[in-house]
Design an enzyme around this catalytic site. Sequence first.
Site, short mmCIF file in Angstrom:
data_model
loop_
_atom_site.label_atom_id
_atom_site.label_comp_id
_atom_site.label_asym_id
_atom_site.label_seq_id
_atom_site.Cartn_x
_atom_site.Cartn_y
_atom_site.Cartn_z
N HIS A 178 42.81 38.53 39.36
CA HIS A 178 43.37 39.86 39.59
C HIS A 178 42.36 40.81 40.24
O HIS A 178 41.14 40.63 40.13
CB HIS A 178 43.84 40.47 38.26
CG HIS A 178 42.72 40.73 37.30
ND1 HIS A 178 41.90 41.83 37.37
CD2 HIS A 178 42.27 40.00 36.25
CE1 HIS A 178 41.00 41.79 36.40
NE2 HIS A 178 41.21 40.68 35.70
N ARG A 213 47.70 43.53 34.97
CA ARG A 213 46.79 43.47 36.12
C ARG A 213 46.98 42.20 36.94
O ARG A 213 46.86 42.22 38.17
CB ARG A 213 45.35 43.65 35.69
CG ARG A 213 44.81 42.67 34.65
CD ARG A 213 43.45 43.16 34.14
NE ARG A 213 42.77 42.26 33.21
CZ ARG A 213 42.97 42.26 31.90
NH1 ARG A 213 43.83 43.11 31.35
NH2 ARG A 213 42.27 41.44 31.13
N GLU A 263 43.44 36.46 29.93
CA GLU A 263 41.99 36.48 29.81
C GLU A 263 41.61 36.07 28.39
O GLU A 263 42.41 36.21 27.46
CB GLU A 263 41.47 37.88 30.11
CG GLU A 263 39.97 38.07 30.02
CD GLU A 263 39.18 37.17 30.95
OE1 GLU A 263 39.08 35.96 30.62
OE2 GLU A 263 38.67 37.65 31.97
N HIS A 278 43.01 35.38 35.40
CA HIS A 278 41.79 36.10 35.03
C HIS A 278 40.55 35.23 35.19
O HIS A 278 40.65 34.00 35.32
CB HIS A 278 41.91 36.59 33.59
CG HIS A 278 43.16 37.35 33.34
ND1 HIS A 278 43.22 38.72 33.42
CD2 HIS A 278 44.43 36.92 33.07
CE1 HIS A 278 44.47 39.11 33.20
NE2 HIS A 278 45.22 38.04 32.98
#
Length: 309
Positions: free
Chosen positions: A64, A113, A167, A237
């Site tokens: 991202h 994100r 993440e 991520h």
Amino acid sequence: MGIRINLEVSGKERYCFRKRGFSVIQASSSSSQTTVLDQVSTPLNNKVDTPKKSSEAALILIRHGESLWNEKNLFTGCVDVPLTKKGVEEAVEAGKRISNIPVDMIYTSALIRAQMTAMLAMTQHRRKKVPIVLHNESEQAKSWSQIFSEETKKQCIPVVTAWQLNERMYGELQGLNKQETADKYGKEQVHEWRRSFDIPPPNGESLEMCAERAVAYFKEHIEPQLQAGKNVMIAAHGNSLRSIIMYLDKLTSQEVISLELSTGIPMLYIVKEEKYIRRGSPAAPSEASVYAYTKNLARYRQKLDEMVH
């Protein structure tokens, strides 16, 4: 020295049309990257886009763009923070770099994100298909988000969100300033939490724990799509993508902890005969050359050009 992926693909890794004898495709001013074949309809034949089972597929990985907590130097982990203006620009630029690579399915994490990055990147794709987030969390959600036009369905790309691609969870570090945390606990301790393979931060996940869920999801849900010839993009991520790259490139636990991925830079793999061939980052759209990564990618670019002209 740590491992750093070369994000620009060298000329040796590409196929040049003129040298290889392929038909020449003129590079457009808006995008000159040439990049795996899905069935593209042109204004003349109006054929349906139906992905064919193929021995070759494209896999695009994108970390991202910059988030608001990246900008503030805070540990983010699984806190759901959106992109900054710079992050939006990075996502758009990533989209330009992959604008000639076919995308049949998109997978993102459950965090905004990563989802913003995927959606913004697809606004730049020359095929102009619309990414549609699938809502299968309940029967009602699935029913209410149905599309009843077959023609519209043909112009959509399914987007699957999965928490397994999130993440890694940074536990009690989430929301803390990275520099202040290093001052409090010591640089060596914070470095161990961030860069070791199997040592988690307090009440958080280690990279090993993140890899267990991310790679298991990749093997169960994404790999079968690739083996069926579908071209896939994953927007996720740093740690979940490092975990997947560890699997794809057969890295050791020592090699993966030194792997760095920049925000908003796409990474291209060619999936062929159940092997993953890393091709680096697609060339920037401003690059003035006539190149392709594979013959199939070259044909896909040519069909896109035919649709325009």
